[in-house]
Design a protein around this motif. Sequence first.
Motif, PDB file in Angstrom:
ATOM      1  N   ASP A 109      48.794 -91.532  52.188  1.00  0.00           N
ATOM      2  CA  ASP A 109      47.487 -92.134  51.915  1.00  0.00           C
ATOM      3  C   ASP A 109      47.597 -93.656  51.853  1.00  0.00           C
ATOM      4  O   ASP A 109      46.742 -94.386  52.376  1.00  0.00           O
ATOM      5  CB  ASP A 109      46.936 -91.584  50.600  1.00  0.00           C
ATOM      6  N   ILE A 110      48.661 -94.144  51.226  1.00  0.00           N
ATOM      7  CA  ILE A 110      48.878 -95.589  51.127  1.00  0.00           C
ATOM      8  C   ILE A 110      49.093 -96.190  52.511  1.00  0.00           C
ATOM      9  O   ILE A 110      48.539 -97.250  52.836  1.00  0.00           O
ATOM     10  CB  ILE A 110      50.071 -95.886  50.197  1.00  0.00           C
ATOM     11  N   MET A 111      49.895 -95.528  53.333  1.00  0.00           N
ATOM     12  CA  MET A 111      50.133 -96.046  54.678  1.00  0.00           C
ATOM     13  C   MET A 111      48.844 -96.079  55.495  1.00  0.00           C
ATOM     14  O   MET A 111      48.553 -97.062  56.188  1.00  0.00           O
ATOM     15  CB  MET A 111      51.189 -95.196  55.393  1.00  0.00           C
ATOM     16  N   GLU A 112      48.073 -95.020  55.421  1.00  0.00           N
ATOM     17  CA  GLU A 112      46.814 -94.984  56.165  1.00  0.00           C
ATOM     18  C   GLU A 112      45.888 -96.110  55.719  1.00  0.00           C
ATOM     19  O   GLU A 112      45.269 -96.791  56.551  1.00  0.00           O
ATOM     20  CB  GLU A 112      46.140 -93.627  55.977  1.00  0.00           C
ATOM     21  N   GLU A 113      45.808 -96.334  54.414  1.00  0.00           N
ATOM     22  CA  GLU A 113      44.947 -97.389  53.891  1.00  0.00           C
ATOM     23  C   GLU A 113      45.448 -98.767  54.321  1.00  0.00           C
ATOM     24  O   GLU A 113      44.653 -99.637  54.718  1.00  0.00           O
ATOM     25  CB  GLU A 113      44.892 -97.305  52.365  1.00  0.00           C
ATOM     26  N   ALA A 114      46.754 -98.969  54.251  1.00  0.00           N
ATOM     27  CA  ALA A 114      47.321-100.269  54.622  1.00  0.00           C
ATOM     28  C   ALA A 114      47.066-100.586  56.092  1.00  0.00           C
ATOM     29  O   ALA A 114      46.663-101.706  56.441  1.00  0.00           O
ATOM     30  CB  ALA A 114      48.821-100.280  54.324  1.00  0.00           C
ATOM     31  N   MET A 230      45.016-100.175  43.600  1.00  0.00           N
ATOM     32  CA  MET A 230      44.920-101.612  43.833  1.00  0.00           C
ATOM     33  C   MET A 230      44.643-101.894  45.301  1.00  0.00           C
ATOM     34  O   MET A 230      43.811-102.744  45.645  1.00  0.00           O
ATOM     35  CB  MET A 230      46.212-102.309  43.399  1.00  0.00           C
ATOM     36  N   LEU A 231      45.326-101.172  46.165  1.00  0.00           N
ATOM     37  CA  LEU A 231      45.165-101.375  47.601  1.00  0.00           C
ATOM     38  C   LEU A 231      43.746-101.029  48.042  1.00  0.00           C
ATOM     39  O   LEU A 231      43.147-101.733  48.857  1.00  0.00           O
ATOM     40  CB  LEU A 231      46.180-100.511  48.351  1.00  0.00           C
ATOM     41  N   LYS A 232      43.195 -99.961  47.475  1.00  0.00           N
ATOM     42  CA  LYS A 232      41.869 -99.506  47.889  1.00  0.00           C
ATOM     43  C   LYS A 232      40.738-100.288  47.225  1.00  0.00           C
ATOM     44  O   LYS A 232      39.712-100.561  47.848  1.00  0.00           O
ATOM     45  CB  LYS A 232      41.704 -98.021  47.568  1.00  0.00           C
ATOM     46  N   SER A 233      40.930-100.652  45.966  1.00  0.00           N
ATOM     47  CA  SER A 233      39.813-101.198  45.201  1.00  0.00           C
ATOM     48  C   SER A 233      39.818-102.708  45.061  1.00  0.00           C
ATOM     49  O   SER A 233      38.767-103.325  44.916  1.00  0.00           O
ATOM     50  CB  SER A 233      39.802-100.578  43.794  1.00  0.00           C
ATOM     51  N   PHE A 234      41.005-103.292  45.084  1.00  0.00           N
ATOM     52  CA  PHE A 234      41.091-104.720  44.797  1.00  0.00           C
ATOM     53  C   PHE A 234      41.738-105.498  45.927  1.00  0.00           C
ATOM     54  O   PHE A 234      42.196-106.598  45.718  1.00  0.00           O
ATOM     55  CB  PHE A 234      41.874-104.957  43.501  1.00  0.00           C
ATOM     56  N   SER A 235      41.786-104.946  47.112  1.00  0.00           N
ATOM     57  CA  SER A 235      42.343-105.577  48.311  1.00  0.00           C
ATOM     58  C   SER A 235      43.384-106.642  48.004  1.00  0.00           C
ATOM     59  O   SER A 235      43.085-107.736  47.551  1.00  0.00           O
ATOM     60  CB  SER A 235      41.257-106.217  49.172  1.00  0.00           C
ATOM     61  N   THR A 236      44.634-106.314  48.246  1.00  0.00           N
ATOM     62  CA  THR A 236      45.724-107.246  47.963  1.00  0.00           C
ATOM     63  C   THR A 236      45.603-108.533  48.768  1.00  0.00           C
ATOM     64  O   THR A 236      46.267-109.516  48.473  1.00  0.00           O
ATOM     65  CB  THR A 236      47.085-106.591  48.274  1.00  0.00           C
ATOM     66  N   LYS A 237      44.753-108.552  49.782  1.00  0.00           N
ATOM     67  CA  LYS A 237      44.565-109.794  50.536  1.00  0.00           C
ATOM     68  C   LYS A 237      43.961-110.888  49.661  1.00  0.00           C
ATOM     69  O   LYS A 237      44.064-112.071  49.967  1.00  0.00           O
ATOM     70  CB  LYS A 237      43.665-109.541  51.750  1.00  0.00           C
TER      71      LYS A 237
END
Length: 245
Positions: A109-114, A230-237
């Motif tokens: 799931d993390i890879m797909e989101e990234a 964090m990756l999904k909700s707070f965009s690490t960008k």
Amino acid sequence: MITTLLFDLDNTLLENNMDRFIPEFLYALAARFDHLFSRDWFIQQVLTSTREMVDNQDPSKTNQGVFFESLVKRLGHPLSVLKPIFDQFYAHDFDKLKVFAKRVPEAKDIMEEAFNQGYKVAIATNPIFPLSAMMNRLNWAGISEFQYVLITSYEVMHFCKPHVGYYQEILNTLDVKAHQCLMVGDDIKNDLHALSIGIRTFLVTDFIQNLEGKRYTTTFQGSLKDFRRMLKSFSTKNLPLYPQL
């Protein structure tokens, strides 16, 4: 702005008890050399050559080159004899070690989101294995199908963790700056050392034993589920330019 995610593999994206896996790996490898050496002696030579590879600071030599240069001297047989046996082991035996590993549900799931968010994604595991073994382990984790910009195998890397040279080589290879990267991993010594050259870190705590009382510095920490949120909700960008320590 974060553009590149660097992921450790063992006990980050793949549950793998290294205290059990490494002895089983060494024993299986040694079995391939039964016609040449006693298993215990052979294992000791492999461990010594591996330490030399990890400690190497010569940027002109790949990790693979350092390992086999050392092993040829220790075993007293030429590369033309040793390398084909290693190749046979990795082609036919290494994948059987998957029984000691376990998939982490959040990894795919993390890879797909990234990838959906457009990040460059690298597998930044310690490069002490060949690419074929890395691909086996990515398959064990259920994430081998993604188009990673780099997988740090011993054929292409010239340094190992925790040396700064390892992280600098990744930056040079990917043509990115330290502040554009986030290192995600579970190892306090190996993965958090990325901070020393300005790469922010996320310490994955799912499989760390006795974390309380250990001294370390990290930009972020939490479970892999926390990182996924964090990756999904707070965009690490949109993370701050410099580490919040």
